[in-house]
Design a protein around this motif. Structure first.
Motif, PDB file in Angstrom:
ATOM      1  N   LEU A 237     -21.113  17.591  88.027  1.00 46.29           N
ATOM      2  CA  LEU A 237     -19.793  17.391  88.884  1.00 46.29           C
ATOM      3  C   LEU A 237     -19.682  16.268  90.088  1.00 46.29           C
ATOM      4  CD1 LEU A 237     -16.983  18.848  89.822  1.00 46.29           C
ATOM      5  CD2 LEU A 237     -18.156  20.206  91.295  1.00 46.29           C
ATOM      6  N   TRP A 258     -17.790  16.395  84.881  1.00 44.87           N
ATOM      7  CA  TRP A 258     -16.439  16.805  85.478  1.00 44.87           C
ATOM      8  C   TRP A 258     -16.208  16.158  86.850  1.00 44.87           C
ATOM      9  CZ3 TRP A 258     -13.290  21.004  83.725  1.00 44.87           C
ATOM     10  CH2 TRP A 258     -13.878  21.586  82.641  1.00 44.87           C
ATOM     11  N   LEU A 301     -15.739  15.576  80.241  1.00 45.54           N
ATOM     12  CA  LEU A 301     -15.069  17.097  80.302  1.00 45.54           C
ATOM     13  C   LEU A 301     -13.285  16.690  80.603  1.00 45.54           C
ATOM     14  CD1 LEU A 301     -17.990  19.316  81.325  1.00 45.54           C
ATOM     15  CD2 LEU A 301     -16.990  18.869  78.744  1.00 45.54           C
ATOM     16  N   ASP A 302     -13.410  16.347  82.107  1.00 43.17           N
ATOM     17  CA  ASP A 302     -12.202  16.198  82.611  1.00 43.17           C
ATOM     18  C   ASP A 302     -12.175  15.786  84.181  1.00 43.17           C
ATOM     19  OD1 ASP A 302      -9.293  15.617  82.507  1.00 43.17           O
ATOM     20  OD2 ASP A 302      -8.918  17.534  81.700  1.00 43.17           O
ATOM     21  N   TRP A 313     -12.968  26.458  91.565  1.00 42.92           N
ATOM     22  CA  TRP A 313     -14.110  26.875  90.359  1.00 42.92           C
ATOM     23  C   TRP A 313     -14.090  28.374  90.548  1.00 42.92           C
ATOM     24  CZ3 TRP A 313     -14.552  22.783  87.355  1.00 42.92           C
ATOM     25  CH2 TRP A 313     -14.570  21.416  88.143  1.00 42.92           C
TER      26      TRP A 313
END
Ligand SMILES: C[S@@+](CC[C@H](N)C(=O)[O-])C[C@H]1O[C@@H](n2cnc3c(N)ncnc32)[C@H](O)[C@@H]1O
Length: 486
Positions: A237, A258, A301-302, A313
């Motif tokens: 992330l 992410w 993922l995005d 989250w």
């Protein structure tokens, strides 16, 4: 049996070498012996590793290593190097000779590979000459190669892709203004592997489809992925993702990536183009487009528009690494959603079209939130790697962001100007027992943006004034010489 290797580094980001190599070693769980203590004044390390496989693994990740050579001889003079090599050929004990001396700079060994290369007439070879801090013509380099003619190499010379590449290196120090006549150290050995320097060009921002004005350069992004120990299948992330440069590097090493960012326009590629002369963004300019460009779309993922101060989250979601460059407030605003007016309520009628107000998100709060988030959302033993800006003369290691669940593993400085720097901090999660933490009182004083502009302003003004004076002086001399010439 352990072999001795010369690791040759690019002479930049020197403060990051140790952190990068240690991260890679611990990622692959490999031991190392430092024959000379790594120091920043030399662009090389002499080390011992258990196998050639280890060297290749390190080189397959490191962006700071130029190449790795299996060391066969070292000396302080050319004559001594050749003497050493000659006596190596006659001594096949497989032990280092002279290596027990304290500085290890005059030692040699006869490895199996040298004998094999010498006895096998089917093995092609090439000798490459590298000189550090001194330039030699091709003719001079060929003369140096000729001096190795006593090596009983039976195979043919092949310049492209030979079976054995032998490497001869002369090191003339690191000061280009003070180059000695003779080299300080000389090395000879067999080339084993190149580092990942080529990736800097492949991932260069100049050729990247989508960039922003705070995009992280390719080399530092790769370095961060290494320090975060990104590996195949890891969930990664970046909570301040911007144009996604850090995701590009993480995906290259197999991470599933992410990102999140408060800037809607950036994530939807509607921000002003960064490239000079470009008026509007093209349709393939996006983080996804970048992943496509580098063949890593399957690991994307995005990215999500989100204010990091209000994390969205799931509380039980865990990441294998967090890699990020939080905003410093210099080239981008540091904001979070909030309102300074007290008791503010929003009517239902206004909700659908409401754009939330923003307030300043100070650095102490950003780093406090970031470390707290890492403590809660990292897998045990995994890492967060983040930049931390500061005014150099105020640097105090004890005032770096702290969290009891995270251990600071490395801390390397990148100097930005005479006055400012940023430090790449790597923390490892050591505990799951996350306490409620107030914002660090030392950190509260850390207002980089304010200091950058107050300290920076004087220097910029000074620089402008100096340039103006230089210009006036130059034009005076030009005028004078014109007068003389006419
Ligand atoms: C230094 S930039 C990151 C650049 C990024 N590494 C890249 O390569 O493009 C910092 C980013 O943090 C974002 N940001 C600022 N405040 C934020 C907040 N409260 N929540 C999430 N992102 C924020 C900014 O929009 C900016 O894109």
């Amino acid at each position: 049996m352990w072999h001795r290797y010369l690791m040759w580094f690019a002479h930049e980001h020197v403060d990051f070498r140790y952190a990068e190599i240690q991260s890679i070693l611990s990622l692959f769980d490999m031991p190392i012996k430092y024959i000379e203590k790594p120091c920043q004044s030399k662009p090389y390390w002499v080390v011992e590793l258990p196998s050639e496989e280890c060297v290749k693994k390190i080189a397959s990740r490191s962006v700071l290593i130029k190449n790795c050579i299996e060391l066969w001889a070292t000396a302080k003079t050319e004559a001594r190097l050749h003497e050493n090599l000659k006596s190596s050929i006659n001594n096949v004990s497989g032990n280092w000779i002279g290596a027990d001396k304290s500085d290890n700079s005059d030692s040699h060994i006869c490895p199996r590979e040298l004998l094999e290369a010498c006895s096998d007439s089917g093995k092609s070879f090439k000798i490459e000459v590298e000189t550090f801090c001194k330039h030699f013509t091709m003719k001079e380099k060929v003369d140096k190669i000729e001096k190795f003619s006593y090596l009983p190499l039976k195979g043919p010379v092949k310049l492209n892709n030979p079976d054995v590449m032998l490497s001869y290196v002369e090191f003339y120090g690191v000061d280009p203004n003070n180059v000695p006549e003779h080299p300080h150290n000389l090395f000879f050995g067999r080339w084993v592997a190149d580092g990942q320097r080529d990736l800097i060009q492949v991932h260069s921002l100049k050729k990247r489809q989508f960039i922003g004005n705070t995009s992280m350069d390719a080399q530092l992004s790769i370095l961060m992925a290494n320090q975060a120990q990104v590996a195949q299948g890891h969930a990664i992330l970046d909570p301040f993702v911007g144009s996604g440069s850090l995701l590009v590097a993480a995906a290259h090493f197999g991470g599933f990536v992410w990102g999140s960012d408060i800037d809607y326009l950036m994530l939807h590629s509607r921000s002003r183009p960064t490239r000079v002369g470009q008026k509007v963004r093209t349709k393939d300019e996006s983080i996804r487009g970048n992943m496509d460009q580098y063949g890593t779309k399957s690991r994307y993922l995005d990215v999500i528009v989100s204010d990091f101060s209000l994390p969205m989250w799931r509380s039980d979601l865990k990441f294998d690494a967090i890699i990020t460059d939080p905003p410093y407030g210099v080239r981008e605003p540091i904001e979070r959603i909030g309102i300074e007016r007290e008791n503010y309520t929003l009517s239902d009628a206004h909700l659908p079209n409401h754009v939330p107000a923003k307030v300043e998100y100070g650095l102490p709060h950003i780093y406090s939130d970031l470390l707290d988030f890492a403590a809660r959302h990292l897998e045990m033993g995994r890492r967060i790697v983040c930049w931390y800006p500061l005014v150099r003369e105020e640097y105090n290691e004890e005032h770096l962001p702290f969290h009891p669940c995270l251990r600071l593993v490395s801390n390397s400085e990148q100097v930005l100007s005479k006055l400012t720097a940023r430090r790449l901090l790597t923390y490892e999660k050591i505990s799951d027992d996350v306490p409620e933490m107030p914002v660090d009182p030392h950190a509260v004083e850390h207002n980089f943006r304010e200091k950058y502009f107050t300290v920076g302003e004087t220097t910029r003004r000074e620089r402008k004034e100096r340039r103006a004076k230089e210009l006036i002086a130059n034009s005076y001399w030009i005028e004078q010489s014109k007068c003389k010439n006419t």
